[in-house]
Design a protein around this motif. Structure first.
Motif, PDB file in Angstrom:
ATOM      1  N   TRP A  59       0.837  -1.212   0.000  1.00 44.14           N
ATOM      2  CA  TRP A  59       0.000   0.000   0.000  1.00 44.14           C
ATOM      3  C   TRP A  59       0.863   1.250   0.000  1.00 44.14           C
ATOM      4  CZ3 TRP A  59      -4.672  -0.186  -1.576  1.00 44.14           C
ATOM      5  CH2 TRP A  59      -5.430  -1.328  -1.384  1.00 44.14           C
ATOM      6  N   THR A  62       2.211   1.705  -3.479  1.00 48.02           N
ATOM      7  CA  THR A  62       1.140   2.170  -4.357  1.00 48.02           C
ATOM      8  C   THR A  62       0.863   3.648  -4.129  1.00 48.02           C
ATOM      9  OG1 THR A  62       0.158  -0.034  -4.307  1.00 48.02           O
ATOM     10  CG2 THR A  62      -1.254   1.754  -5.048  1.00 48.02           C
ATOM     11  N   ALA A  63       0.836   4.074  -2.859  1.00 46.10           N
ATOM     12  CA  ALA A  63       0.583   5.479  -2.546  1.00 46.10           C
ATOM     13  C   ALA A  63       1.699   6.371  -3.086  1.00 46.10           C
ATOM     14  CB  ALA A  63       0.450   5.648  -1.034  1.00 46.10           C
ATOM     15  N   VAL A  65       3.642   5.779  -5.739  1.00 43.36           N
ATOM     16  CA  VAL A  65       3.516   5.835  -7.202  1.00 43.36           C
ATOM     17  C   VAL A  65       2.360   6.741  -7.604  1.00 43.36           C
ATOM     18  CG1 VAL A  65       2.957   4.466  -9.256  1.00 43.36           C
ATOM     19  CG2 VAL A  65       4.609   3.598  -7.607  1.00 43.36           C
ATOM     20  N   LEU A  66       1.216   6.563  -6.972  1.00 43.93           N
ATOM     21  CA  LEU A  66       0.065   7.405  -7.318  1.00 43.93           C
ATOM     22  C   LEU A  66       0.327   8.871  -6.976  1.00 43.93           C
ATOM     23  CD1 LEU A  66      -2.940   5.136  -6.289  1.00 43.93           C
ATOM     24  CD2 LEU A  66      -2.108   5.665  -8.590  1.00 43.93           C
ATOM     25  N   VAL A  69       2.387  10.305  -9.764  1.00 44.31           N
ATOM     26  CA  VAL A  69       1.570  10.516 -10.965  1.00 44.31           C
ATOM     27  C   VAL A  69       0.728  11.777 -10.809  1.00 44.31           C
ATOM     28  CG1 VAL A  69      -0.352   9.567 -12.316  1.00 44.31           C
ATOM     29  CG2 VAL A  69       1.547   8.095 -11.644  1.00 44.31           C
ATOM     30  N   VAL A  70       0.106  11.957  -9.659  1.00 47.60           N
ATOM     31  CA  VAL A  70      -0.704  13.156  -9.412  1.00 47.60           C
ATOM     32  C   VAL A  70       0.169  14.403  -9.470  1.00 47.60           C
ATOM     33  CG1 VAL A  70      -2.044  14.359  -7.636  1.00 47.60           C
ATOM     34  CG2 VAL A  70      -2.508  11.951  -8.121  1.00 47.60           C
TER      35      VAL A  70
END
Length: 85
Positions: A59, A62-63, A65-66, A69-70
């Motif tokens: 998690w 994932t956080a 990477v996201l 991207v944002v």
């Protein structure tokens, strides 16, 4: 390459493979010399792996990477907003 060269090469490989005495590789000779005086300790078939270091949870990865991207989307949107047309 001609067909005769292929035949000659195949013959040479068969001749080498059929040799009665095969010399060990340099690594095999090195290990044999080293193990003559200091044999390796016996190990089980599947030795226990070294303990692994703690890793981040999936998690958290994932956080991250996201979040990246944002951040890229926001930077690109701001750059487009600032660009004169």
């Amino acid at each position: 390459m001609s067909e005769q060269d292929d035949t000659q090469r195949e013959y040479d490989l068969r001749w080498a493979d059929d040799a009665e005495h095969k010399e060990p590789s340099a690594r095999a000779r090195m290990l044999a010399a080293r193990w003559k005086n200091d044999p390796p300790r016996p190990q089980p078939f599947r030795a226990d792996p070294e303990p692994r270091t703690a890793r981040r949870s999936s998690w958290a990865s994932t956080a991250i990477v996201l979040g990246c991207v944002v951040a890229v989307i926001l930077v690109l949107g701001y750059a487009r907003f600032q660009a004169p047309y």
